[in-house]
Design a protein around this motif. Structure first.
Motif, PDB file in Angstrom:
ATOM      1  N   MET A   1       0.782  -1.280  -0.149  1.00  0.00           N
ATOM      2  CA  MET A   1       0.114  -0.044  -0.152  1.00  0.00           C
ATOM      3  C   MET A   1       0.967   1.179   0.028  1.00  0.00           C
ATOM      4  O   MET A   1       2.061   1.474   0.602  1.00  0.00           O
ATOM      5  N   GLY A   2       0.574   2.205  -0.939  1.00  0.00           N
ATOM      6  CA  GLY A   2       1.353   3.490  -1.110  1.00  0.00           C
ATOM      7  C   GLY A   2       0.707   4.471  -0.122  1.00  0.00           C
ATOM      8  O   GLY A   2      -0.160   4.241   0.580  1.00  0.00           O
ATOM      9  N   TYR A   3       1.206   5.542  -0.099  1.00  0.00           N
ATOM     10  CA  TYR A   3       0.806   6.743   0.445  1.00  0.00           C
ATOM     11  C   TYR A   3      -0.723   7.113   0.115  1.00  0.00           C
ATOM     12  O   TYR A   3      -0.973   7.142  -1.124  1.00  0.00           O
ATOM     13  N   GLY A   4      -1.362   7.341   0.964  1.00  0.00           N
ATOM     14  CA  GLY A   4      -3.006   7.698   0.864  1.00  0.00           C
ATOM     15  C   GLY A   4      -3.861   6.930   0.590  1.00  0.00           C
ATOM     16  O   GLY A   4      -4.820   6.815   0.239  1.00  0.00           O
ATOM     17  N   MET A   5      -3.469   5.532   0.829  1.00  0.00           N
ATOM     18  CA  MET A   5      -4.183   4.298   0.542  1.00  0.00           C
ATOM     19  C   MET A   5      -5.026   3.803   1.905  1.00  0.00           C
ATOM     20  O   MET A   5      -5.707   2.920   1.832  1.00  0.00           O
ATOM     21  N   GLY A   6      -4.596   4.438   3.070  1.00  0.00           N
ATOM     22  CA  GLY A   6      -5.049   3.845   4.194  1.00  0.00           C
ATOM     23  C   GLY A   6      -6.256   4.709   5.063  1.00  0.00           C
ATOM     24  O   GLY A   6      -5.678   5.831   5.873  1.00  0.00           O
ATOM     25  N   TYR A   7      -7.433   4.478   5.107  1.00  0.00           N
ATOM     26  CA  TYR A   7      -8.093   5.032   6.011  1.00  0.00           C
ATOM     27  C   TYR A   7      -8.346   6.641   6.149  1.00  0.00           C
ATOM     28  O   TYR A   7      -8.103   7.203   7.342  1.00  0.00           O
ATOM     29  N   GLY A   8      -8.118   7.310   5.217  1.00  0.00           N
ATOM     30  CA  GLY A   8      -8.231   8.727   5.385  1.00  0.00           C
ATOM     31  C   GLY A   8      -6.663   9.415   5.677  1.00  0.00           C
ATOM     32  O   GLY A   8      -6.802  10.465   6.168  1.00  0.00           O
ATOM     33  N   MET A   9      -5.667   8.700   5.653  1.00  0.00           N
ATOM     34  CA  MET A   9      -4.312   9.187   5.932  1.00  0.00           C
ATOM     35  C   MET A   9      -3.878  10.091   4.915  1.00  0.00           C
ATOM     36  O   MET A   9      -2.787  10.731   5.101  1.00  0.00           O
ATOM     37  N   GLY A  10      -4.415   9.956   3.739  1.00  0.00           N
ATOM     38  CA  GLY A  10      -3.623  10.684   2.716  1.00  0.00           C
ATOM     39  C   GLY A  10      -4.539  12.160   2.678  1.00  0.00           C
ATOM     40  O   GLY A  10      -5.339  12.652   3.296  1.00  0.00           O
ATOM     41  N   MET A  11      -3.948  12.858   1.543  1.00  0.00           N
ATOM     42  CA  MET A  11      -4.675  14.367   1.275  1.00  0.00           C
ATOM     43  C   MET A  11      -5.996  14.187   1.103  1.00  0.00           C
ATOM     44  O   MET A  11      -6.633  14.944   1.378  1.00  0.00           O
ATOM     45  N   GLY A  12      -6.659  13.286   0.306  1.00  0.00           N
ATOM     46  CA  GLY A  12      -8.006  13.238   0.196  1.00  0.00           C
ATOM     47  C   GLY A  12      -8.714  12.872   1.385  1.00  0.00           C
ATOM     48  O   GLY A  12     -10.010  13.822   1.619  1.00  0.00           O
ATOM     49  N   GLY A  13      -8.293  12.131   2.224  1.00  0.00           N
ATOM     50  CA  GLY A  13      -9.205  11.987   3.484  1.00  0.00           C
ATOM     51  C   GLY A  13      -9.052  13.038   4.331  1.00  0.00           C
ATOM     52  O   GLY A  13     -10.118  13.487   5.167  1.00  0.00           O
ATOM     53  N   GLY A  14      -8.053  13.735   4.353  1.00  0.00           N
ATOM     54  CA  GLY A  14      -7.940  14.878   5.399  1.00  0.00           C
ATOM     55  C   GLY A  14      -8.876  16.230   4.767  1.00  0.00           C
ATOM     56  O   GLY A  14      -9.541  16.805   5.656  1.00  0.00           O
ATOM     57  N   LEU A  16     -11.808  15.821   3.050  1.00  0.00           N
ATOM     58  CA  LEU A  16     -12.883  15.350   3.399  1.00  0.00           C
ATOM     59  C   LEU A  16     -13.192  15.630   4.692  1.00  0.00           C
ATOM     60  O   LEU A  16     -14.323  16.209   5.140  1.00  0.00           O
ATOM     61  N   MET A  17     -12.400  15.357   5.639  1.00  0.00           N
ATOM     62  CA  MET A  17     -12.539  15.583   7.123  1.00  0.00           C
ATOM     63  C   MET A  17     -12.922  17.169   7.493  1.00  0.00           C
ATOM     64  O   MET A  17     -13.856  17.447   8.075  1.00  0.00           O
ATOM     65  N   ILE A  19     -13.998  19.385   5.591  1.00  0.00           N
ATOM     66  CA  ILE A  19     -15.286  19.797   4.879  1.00  0.00           C
ATOM     67  C   ILE A  19     -16.479  19.357   5.637  1.00  0.00           C
ATOM     68  O   ILE A  19     -17.463  20.076   5.908  1.00  0.00           O
ATOM     69  N   VAL A  20     -16.293  18.314   6.144  1.00  0.00           N
ATOM     70  CA  VAL A  20     -17.368  17.784   7.167  1.00  0.00           C
ATOM     71  C   VAL A  20     -17.451  18.646   8.546  1.00  0.00           C
ATOM     72  O   VAL A  20     -18.529  18.876   8.815  1.00  0.00           O
ATOM     73  N   LEU A  21     -16.146  18.750   9.188  1.00  0.00           N
ATOM     74  CA  LEU A  21     -15.982  19.397  10.158  1.00  0.00           C
ATOM     75  C   LEU A  21     -16.672  20.937  10.100  1.00  0.00           C
ATOM     76  O   LEU A  21     -17.340  21.513  10.896  1.00  0.00           O
ATOM     77  N   LEU A  22     -16.447  21.487   8.702  1.00  0.00           N
ATOM     78  CA  LEU A  22     -16.987  22.989   8.608  1.00  0.00           C
ATOM     79  C   LEU A  22     -18.413  23.037   8.430  1.00  0.00           C
ATOM     80  O   LEU A  22     -18.804  24.047   8.713  1.00  0.00           O
ATOM     81  N   VAL A  23     -18.886  22.029   7.776  1.00  0.00           N
ATOM     82  CA  VAL A  23     -20.223  21.875   7.653  1.00  0.00           C
ATOM     83  C   VAL A  23     -21.189  21.551   8.942  1.00  0.00           C
ATOM     84  O   VAL A  23     -21.877  22.518   9.372  1.00  0.00           O
ATOM     85  N   ILE A  24     -20.512  20.782   9.656  1.00  0.00           N
ATOM     86  CA  ILE A  24     -21.022  20.734  11.016  1.00  0.00           C
ATOM     87  C   ILE A  24     -20.920  21.968  11.823  1.00  0.00           C
ATOM     88  O   ILE A  24     -22.086  22.493  12.403  1.00  0.00           O
ATOM     89  N   ILE A  25     -19.852  22.643  11.870  1.00  0.00           N
ATOM     90  CA  ILE A  25     -19.759  23.946  12.549  1.00  0.00           C
ATOM     91  C   ILE A  25     -20.782  25.087  11.993  1.00  0.00           C
ATOM     92  O   ILE A  25     -21.426  25.604  12.767  1.00  0.00           O
ATOM     93  N   GLY A  26     -20.879  24.869  10.799  1.00  0.00           N
ATOM     94  CA  GLY A  26     -21.873  25.913  10.204  1.00  0.00           C
ATOM     95  C   GLY A  26     -23.337  25.712  10.717  1.00  0.00           C
ATOM     96  O   GLY A  26     -24.202  26.488  10.858  1.00  0.00           O
ATOM     97  N   PHE A  27     -23.881  24.573  10.904  1.00  0.00           N
ATOM     98  CA  PHE A  27     -25.043  23.921  11.396  1.00  0.00           C
ATOM     99  C   PHE A  27     -25.267  24.583  12.581  1.00  0.00           C
ATOM    100  O   PHE A  27     -26.061  24.956  13.243  1.00  0.00           O
ATOM    101  N   VAL A  28     -24.246  24.103  13.359  1.00  0.00           N
ATOM    102  CA  VAL A  28     -24.332  24.857  14.755  1.00  0.00           C
ATOM    103  C   VAL A  28     -24.102  26.094  15.188  1.00  0.00           C
ATOM    104  O   VAL A  28     -25.173  26.576  15.835  1.00  0.00           O
TER     105      VAL A  28
END
Length: 78
Positions: A1-14, A16-17, A19-28
């Protein structure tokens, strides 16, 4: 397994995390801003000044209404 292939450890997972956090803060923030004037209740209406019973007591004390009228008002309020 290369970089970015494990459970959000790569650039894409970070990203996405975040974006989800900002959406939740926005709703609050939206929820608390919307209910800011509710004085801790779920109602969107805010009572300003004295309540109806206090007004009736003041009117009775001023002599604007009789004791019977005061009792009628009290029954209709409670």
């Amino acid at each position: 397994m290369g970089y970015g292939m494990g459970y959000g450890m790569g650039m894409g997972g970070g990203v996405l995390m975040w974006i989800v956090l900002l959406v939740i803060i926005g709703f609050v923030v939206y929820y608390f801003a919307k209910n800011k004037n509710a004085n801790g209740s779920n109602s969107s209406q805010q009572v300003l000044g004295p309540d109806a019973m206090e007004i009736a007591k003041i009117r009775l004390a001023k002599g604007e209404i009789s004791s019977e009228e005061f009792e009628d008002i009290k029954k209709s309020i409670l």
